[in-house]
Write a protein that holds these residues in place. Structure first.
Motif, PDB file in Angstrom:
ATOM      1  N   SER A 144       5.791 -35.460 -10.497  1.00  0.00           N
ATOM      2  CA  SER A 144       7.080 -35.064 -11.058  1.00  0.00           C
ATOM      3  C   SER A 144       7.966 -34.457  -9.990  1.00  0.00           C
ATOM      4  O   SER A 144       7.512 -33.705  -9.144  1.00  0.00           O
ATOM      5  N   LYS A 145       9.253 -34.784 -10.064  1.00  0.00           N
ATOM      6  CA  LYS A 145      10.222 -34.198  -9.124  1.00  0.00           C
ATOM      7  C   LYS A 145      11.338 -33.517  -9.906  1.00  0.00           C
ATOM      8  O   LYS A 145      12.508 -33.533  -9.509  1.00  0.00           O
TER       9      LYS A 145
ATOM     10  N   ASP B 248      20.464 -25.899  -6.899  1.00  0.00           N
ATOM     11  CA  ASP B 248      20.585 -27.331  -6.616  1.00  0.00           C
ATOM     12  C   ASP B 248      20.627 -27.622  -5.128  1.00  0.00           C
ATOM     13  O   ASP B 248      20.102 -28.633  -4.662  1.00  0.00           O
ATOM     14  N   MET B 249      21.262 -26.718  -4.360  1.00  0.00           N
ATOM     15  CA  MET B 249      21.336 -26.907  -2.906  1.00  0.00           C
ATOM     16  C   MET B 249      19.946 -27.051  -2.298  1.00  0.00           C
ATOM     17  O   MET B 249      19.714 -27.879  -1.414  1.00  0.00           O
TER      18      MET B 249
ATOM     19  N   SER C 106      17.697 -30.934  -1.638  1.00  0.00           N
ATOM     20  CA  SER C 106      17.283 -31.249  -0.271  1.00  0.00           C
ATOM     21  C   SER C 106      15.776 -31.446  -0.167  1.00  0.00           C
ATOM     22  O   SER C 106      15.286 -32.082   0.769  1.00  0.00           O
ATOM     23  N   ALA C 107      15.043 -30.906  -1.155  1.00  0.00           N
ATOM     24  CA  ALA C 107      13.583 -31.064  -1.162  1.00  0.00           C
ATOM     25  C   ALA C 107      13.152 -32.286  -1.975  1.00  0.00           C
ATOM     26  O   ALA C 107      11.956 -32.524  -2.171  1.00  0.00           O
ATOM     27  N   GLY C 108      14.140 -33.057  -2.458  1.00  0.00           N
ATOM     28  CA  GLY C 108      13.820 -34.264  -3.194  1.00  0.00           C
ATOM     29  C   GLY C 108      13.608 -34.078  -4.675  1.00  0.00           C
ATOM     30  O   GLY C 108      13.091 -34.975  -5.358  1.00  0.00           O
TER      31      GLY C 108
ATOM     32  N   ALA D 194      15.729 -18.194  -5.422  1.00  0.00           N
ATOM     33  CA  ALA D 194      14.872 -18.508  -6.572  1.00  0.00           C
ATOM     34  C   ALA D 194      14.222 -19.869  -6.392  1.00  0.00           C
ATOM     35  O   ALA D 194      13.026 -20.052  -6.658  1.00  0.00           O
ATOM     36  N   ALA D 195      15.021 -20.837  -5.923  1.00  0.00           N
ATOM     37  CA  ALA D 195      14.498 -22.181  -5.700  1.00  0.00           C
ATOM     38  C   ALA D 195      13.438 -22.188  -4.598  1.00  0.00           C
ATOM     39  O   ALA D 195      12.419 -22.884  -4.696  1.00  0.00           O
TER      40      ALA D 195
END
Length: 348
Positions: free
Chosen positions: A65-66, A88-89, A93-95, A306-307
């Protein structure tokens, strides 16, 4: 139910049917009669089973899952829009792709959207909890090994990662600033009392008014919805006091904008007749008229952090709680009246 996870076998035993029958129900097969379907569905609800549609597809394809789930409590507040942009940034970028949902402070809606996201096989979840959220609400996610990061609002007791701003220092800095401008009655406006962030910001305010020698007056605490409409309502009640304040530390920027609206409705100009300080430093704060003095949190930066916390857990393949408190800073603009005071002092 080893490890706290409900399986198809558990559902089959509870419903008194075979594992293959449960699988057919999950797939929506017309081969299952309605009576059996109802019985299996009832067993699923009773045991709290969530069918992970995405995971089922991934098992068939061998892929991973992505998808990152992002759930916020009030998307009408631009703070959360900026937070989502920050998330989202990093995830893009991490796919990964983010699924964003708004709960409007509804705990039932929050449960629904999280269950739906689990069905679609999210790899992790970033959530700003709705009011009345409890640590126990995240136990199923932890048990299922799904990484979770709680943002903005802390959730004591939940075994998940979190990122919050230094709420205590933020409101304390605002009070000290207003006191330095000569204000002796400073109010605290907006916010729901039954949230941890309200308690933290109120404590910072309370400690600072005592620190600067003003003393704490419970009458000056006026709670309301943490929104622009809530701010307008709060200032209306505040100005009806027998001895109203001359300045306010607001729960967030949305409340501060509403306070400015309410002041103008009474023929008062923010920054000239009444000092206003917000909390967040959303994009509109700088371009507002007057420009808003506020405690800068950097919403996009918080979203990025957070990401990063979430991806760290996803890449490690295990859930390890990590708690981050982000530093804040006072940004002085026009709404607090500091510039007008400086001008008067230069003319004296």
């Amino acid at each position: 139910m080893a490890g706290g996870r409900v399986t198809v076998i558990d559902i089959a035993k509870a419903a008194g049917v075979s594992k293959s029958t449960v699988s057919l129900v999950l797939q929506g097969s017309p081969l299952v009669n309605e009576g059996t379907r109802v019985k299996v569905s009832a067993a699923m609800r009773e045991l709290g089973y969530v069918y992970n549609r995405g995971a089922a597809t991934l098992r068939q394809t061998g892929a991973k899952s992505k998808i990152i789930g992002v759930v916020v409590n009030d998307l009408t507040n631009s703070f959360f829009a900026e937070l989502a942009v920050g998330v989202d940034m990093v995830v893009q970028s991490a796919g990964f792709v983010q699924f964003l949902s708004n709960t409007s402070e509804s705990i039932d809606r929050q449960r629904e959207v999280i269950a739906s996201m689990r069905e679609h096989g999210i790899s992790g979840l970033i959530v700003s909890p709705a009011r009345a959220t409890e640590a126990a609400d995240f136990k199923p996610l932890v048990a299922a090994g799904i990484p979770v990061v709680v943002a903005v609002r802390s959730l004591p007791g939940a075994k998940v990662s979190s990122i919050v701003s230094d709420n205590h220092e933020g409101t304390a800095a605002a009070v000290r600033h207003l006191a330095s401008l000569g204000h002796r009655r400073i109010s605290f406006l907006g916010g729901f009392p039954n949230t941890a962030v309200f308690a933290e910001r109120l404590t910072g305010y309370r400690d600072a008014v005592v620190e600067v020698g003003l003393g704490f007056d419970d009458e000056l605490i006026v709670s309301s919805a943490p929104s622009r409409a809530g701010g307008a309502d709060a200032i209306a009640r505040t100005m009806a006091m027998g001895n109203p304040p001359t300045a306010a530390v607001c729960f967030n920027d949305a409340v501060a904008f509403g306070v400015c609206d309410g002041l103008r409705a009474r023929g008062m100009e923010p920054g000239r007749d009444f000092a206003v300080v917000g909390f967040d430093d959303v994009i509109e704060a700088q371009t507002a008229v007057p420009a808003l003095t506020t405690i800068s949190v950097d919403p996009q930066g918080m979203g990025r952090r957070a990401a990063q916390l979430l991806l760290k857990q996803i890449n490690a393949g295990k859930v390890e709680a990590e708690n981050v408190t982000a530093a804040v800073r006072l940004v002085v603009r026009e709404s607090c009246g500091a510039a007008q005071r400086k001008s008067r002092e230069e003319l004296a």
